[in-house]
Scaffold this active site. Sequence first.
Site, short mmCIF file in Angstrom:
data_model
loop_
_atom_site.label_atom_id
_atom_site.label_comp_id
_atom_site.label_asym_id
_atom_site.label_seq_id
_atom_site.Cartn_x
_atom_site.Cartn_y
_atom_site.Cartn_z
CG HIS A 1 -21.46 55.29 35.96
ND1 HIS A 1 -21.30 55.24 37.33
CD2 HIS A 1 -22.50 56.12 35.75
CE1 HIS A 1 -22.17 56.03 37.91
NE2 HIS A 1 -22.93 56.58 36.97
CG HIS B 1 -32.82 38.84 28.81
ND1 HIS B 1 -33.99 38.42 28.25
CD2 HIS B 1 -32.26 39.67 27.91
CE1 HIS B 1 -34.13 38.98 27.06
NE2 HIS B 1 -33.09 39.74 26.83
O1 JB3 Z 1 -37.16 39.73 22.55
C1 JB3 Z 1 -36.18 39.39 21.92
C2 JB3 Z 1 -35.39 40.40 21.16
N1 JB3 Z 1 -35.74 38.13 21.89
C3 JB3 Z 1 -36.40 37.03 22.57
C4 JB3 Z 1 -35.35 36.18 23.28
C5 JB3 Z 1 -34.60 36.97 24.32
O2 JB3 Z 1 -35.98 35.07 23.93
C6 JB3 Z 1 -37.14 36.16 21.55
O3 JB3 Z 1 -38.14 36.93 20.89
C7 JB3 Z 1 -37.77 34.96 22.26
O4 JB3 Z 1 -38.79 35.36 23.09
C8 JB3 Z 1 -36.70 34.21 23.06
O5 JB3 Z 1 -35.82 33.64 22.10
P1 JB3 Z 1 -35.60 32.05 22.00
O6 JB3 Z 1 -35.15 31.50 23.31
O7 JB3 Z 1 -34.73 31.82 20.83
O8 JB3 Z 1 -37.06 31.48 21.80
P2 JB3 Z 1 -37.66 30.59 20.65
O9 JB3 Z 1 -37.68 31.34 19.35
O10 JB3 Z 1 -38.92 30.06 21.22
O11 JB3 Z 1 -36.64 29.38 20.45
C9 JB3 Z 1 -36.16 28.57 21.50
C10 JB3 Z 1 -35.49 27.38 20.83
O12 JB3 Z 1 -34.65 26.72 21.79
C11 JB3 Z 1 -36.50 26.34 20.33
O13 JB3 Z 1 -36.18 25.94 19.01
C12 JB3 Z 1 -36.32 25.17 21.33
O14 JB3 Z 1 -36.59 23.89 20.76
C13 JB3 Z 1 -34.86 25.31 21.71
N2 JB3 Z 1 -34.50 24.72 23.01
C14 JB3 Z 1 -35.22 24.71 24.15
N3 JB3 Z 1 -34.52 24.07 25.14
C15 JB3 Z 1 -33.32 24.11 23.23
C16 JB3 Z 1 -33.33 23.70 24.59
N4 JB3 Z 1 -32.29 23.85 22.40
C17 JB3 Z 1 -31.20 23.22 22.89
N5 JB3 Z 1 -30.15 22.98 22.11
N6 JB3 Z 1 -31.15 22.79 24.19
C18 JB3 Z 1 -32.18 23.00 25.09
O15 JB3 Z 1 -32.09 22.60 26.26
#
Ligand code: JB3
Length: 221
Positions: free
Chosen positions: A146, A155
């Site tokens: 609350h 986050h």
């Molecule tokens: O802990 C939990 C439950 N979740 C975590 C989350 C909060 O953060 C997760 O385990 C990861 O540690 C993280 O998730 P995220 O950001 O999805 O990380 P990752 O799996 O590394 O994927 C990031 C994706 O974003 C990659 O495919 C990158 O190429 C892409 N990316 C990075 N910068 C981008 C950019 N994509 C777009 N469209 N634009 C960007 O600027």
Amino acid sequence: MTARDDDSAPLIVLGAGGHAKVLIDALRLAGRRVLFAVDADPARHGGSVAGVSIRGGDDLVLSQAPADVLLVHGLGSTRQCEDRLRLFDRMKQHGYRFARVVHPSAVVSPTAHLAEGAQILAGAVIQTDAVLEDDVIVNTNASVDHDCRVGRHSHVGPAACLGGGVRVGERTHIGAGATIIQYRTLGAGVLVGAGAVVVRDLPDGVTAYGVPARIVPAEPR
Ligand code: JB3
């Protein structure tokens, strides 16, 4: 064409990693339609994430009229929230709007306020009069009690717990399983390590770990 509201506009997911997958799942369960995803990594283009096609990079979004779509912020954060801020602000400058994502199993008080792009994942609880500012993530099984206020792009990690009346500044990352006891204030750009128990206020920009949490020299993020 008139702008469509949050419930009907088709969605484009920014990012195609782990966080995007979790969001797509929640959106499907809520009956939302995802058009496609975009990712910064060209090697992902032409592939898919959770059954959604990855059609290109962020520039592809700009070919869609801002009034016709809503964006879903698929970049998560582990230690810092600056990448989320950068991408959010870039798309806002082009006139796009971000969808709220609320997993059907989350419990959200009718008196809580969820600002643009807020994401409430499976099993999370948002209690009465809590305020989540733009682009906040409350991850799996976390709770925000609350009268809390969580600042833009922050986050609250999986299973983290914010007691009543906690204030969190912008771009602050609260690690998995961390606890912030009631009525404490965390500044902007703070990193709270996983499992920490925060019993004192924390100023802007610090890193804190442990039980009870202590401020430590920041590692390069
Ligand atoms: O802990 C939990 C439950 N979740 C975590 C989350 C909060 O953060 C997760 O385990 C990861 O540690 C993280 O998730 P995220 O950001 O999805 O990380 P990752 O799996 O590394 O994927 C990031 C994706 O974003 C990659 O495919 C990158 O190429 C892409 N990316 C990075 N910068 C981008 C950019 N994509 C777009 N469209 N634009 C960007 O600027």
